[in-house]
Design an enzyme around this catalytic site. Structure first.
Site, mmCIF file in Angstrom:
data_model
loop_
_atom_site.group_PDB
_atom_site.id
_atom_site.type_symbol
_atom_site.label_atom_id
_atom_site.label_comp_id
_atom_site.label_asym_id
_atom_site.label_seq_id
_atom_site.Cartn_x
_atom_site.Cartn_y
_atom_site.Cartn_z
ATOM 1 N NE ARG A 100 0.497 -4.417 6.933
ATOM 2 C CZ ARG A 100 0.757 -3.162 7.274
ATOM 3 N NH1 ARG A 100 0.383 -2.179 6.488
ATOM 4 N NH2 ARG A 100 1.386 -2.893 8.404
ATOM 5 N N GLY A 114 6.336 -4.163 11.261
ATOM 6 C CA GLY A 114 6.756 -4.346 9.872
ATOM 7 C C GLY A 114 8.176 -4.822 9.693
ATOM 8 N N GLY A 144 1.380 -0.503 15.058
ATOM 9 C CA GLY A 144 0.889 0.236 16.219
ATOM 10 C C GLY A 144 -0.236 -0.474 16.939
#
Length: 402
Positions: free
Chosen positions: A36, A358, A381
């Protein structure tokens, strides 16, 4: 995308508050997986090259509005400095003291402020807290797609107190690729869904049906709800009994639309979760009909991997969200790793392949094929909600192009 991008704004010499998603795993005070962080490097490096004064902000973990040292972003600042090959200053709070450090910044400097969620006001989207965050900057940029489905102070509230709220390069890329999937996918269009619960994926499944998906491949524990709904014996496998009627309705709808619904035809199962001699769980592969009510399905079998791979052979667009089994524990990673390799091969043939969630992202990394994937979405999400056609608050709050 009809939202302003960081490239549409003059940021030279300006204090630019960039909301990033640095919610990464830490181990022994070090960043364990920097996926990330690396995803936002293009935005940060662009801002450095344009001589902006960069204030980075993120959440990490769930400290629930209290200062919890294991959720400090200090290790992230140190890791980011290594990636950028330049110093990254760190402020031990995100409001108050950072103001002095911001005033001392020069063009091209980078400052990471402490975990936003050390303040309960962040998740409450508190107006006064948002105003304090906005006071640190001249311009706001949101590059945290993974947090865009949350209406928090740093994703929505802050935009009311800045002159410009633009999308970062990662945010722009996410919206571009995911937007293409929901508006104009190339066909054949194949979706692979896995994970534990059907209930988590219902909005996405419904949206995919409406948007003309050609094939729907379902694995993971959620497959056992579909199989039980069809009358198969699934032993002690995880099933959402309250979703059986929903599963039947979905099957009926896909049949009416001419969509292929592919479920596992064989499974890796266990009699018991207890390790046997040698420390490994005893696994066996069985066909679709569970012959022993004591069995619990843990992964799709080899036949299913081949079956699913054939369904991907001519695909032009593929989205994958959710693992095919308990891939964290060998040998129950074989199904997920097999699918990871299959989607990578499809990408090499020219298909647009988008992997989100993930576990799926971890799987393509574990399989060593991450570099082959067209786009790896940083949202969990957020990705699911966007694909389901829901408006993301963090995107809606950005400034529209004129």
């Amino acid at each position: 995308m009809n939202k302003l991008s960081i490239k549409d704004v003059d940021i030279a010499g300006k204090r630019v508050f960039i909301r990033v998603d640095f919610n990464v795993p830490l181990k022994d005070g070090k960043v364990e997986d920097d996926t990330r962080i690396r995803a936002s490097l293009p935005t940060i490096e662009y801002a450095i090259d344009k001589n902006a004064r960069i204030i980075l902000a993120s959440h990490l973990g769930r400290p629930k509005g209290e200062r919890v040292e294991k959720y400090s972003l200090l290790p992230v600042a140190e890791h980011l400095a290594e990636l950028l090959k330049k110093p990254v200053a760190f402020a031990d709070d995100c409001v108050g003291p950072p103001g002095e450090k911001v005033e001392a910044m020069n063009d091209g400097d980078v400052l990471l402020v402490e975990n936003l969620r050390f303040h309960k006001e962040e998740e409450a989207n508190d107006e006064e807290f948002a105003k304090q965050l906005a006071g640190l900057c001249d311009l706001y940029v949101n590059d945290a797609f993974g947090a865009a489905h949350r209406a928090h102070a740093s994703t929505v509230g802050i935009t009311k107190f800045v002159s410009v709220a633009a999308a970062g390069l990662l945010m722009q890329k996410e919206l571009e690729y995911l937007g293409k999937v929901i508006t104009n996918p190339e066909h054949p269009f194949v979706a692979i869904l896995g994970g534990a619960k059907v209930s988590d994926k219902i909005p996405v499944i419904e949206a995919l049906i409406e948007r003309g998906v050609d094939r729907l491949l379902i694995g993971g524990a959620m497959a056992y709800t579909f199989l039980k709904a069809e009358g198969f014996t699934v032993g002690k496998s995880l099933v959402e009994d309250e979703m059986l009627d929903t599963a039947r309705e979905i099957k009926k709808r896909v049949e009416e639309k001419g969509i292929e619904l592919l479920l596992p035809t064989d499974h890796q199962v266990v009699d018991s979760y207890e390790p046997i001699k040698g420390g490994k769980v005893l696994a066996k592969t069985i066909p679709i009909e569970f012959t022993n009510l004591g069995h619990a399905g843990m992964d799709i079998g080899v036949e299913t991997v081949e079956h699913f791979s054939r369904a991907l052979a001519d695909a032009k667009t593929i989205i994958w969200n959710g693992p095919m089994g308990v891939f964290e524990e060998p040998p129950f990673d074989q199904g997920t790793i097999g699918i990871a390799r299959a989607v990578a091969e499809a990408a090499d043939r020219g298909a647009i392949v988008i992997v989100g969630g993930g576990d799926s992202v971890a799987a393509v990394s574990k399989a060593g094929v991450a570099d082959h994937i067209t786009h790896i979405s940083t949202g969990g999400g957020a990705t699911l909600e966007f694909l389901a056609g829901k408006e993301l608050p963090g995107v809606a709050a950005l400034t529209d192009k004129k």
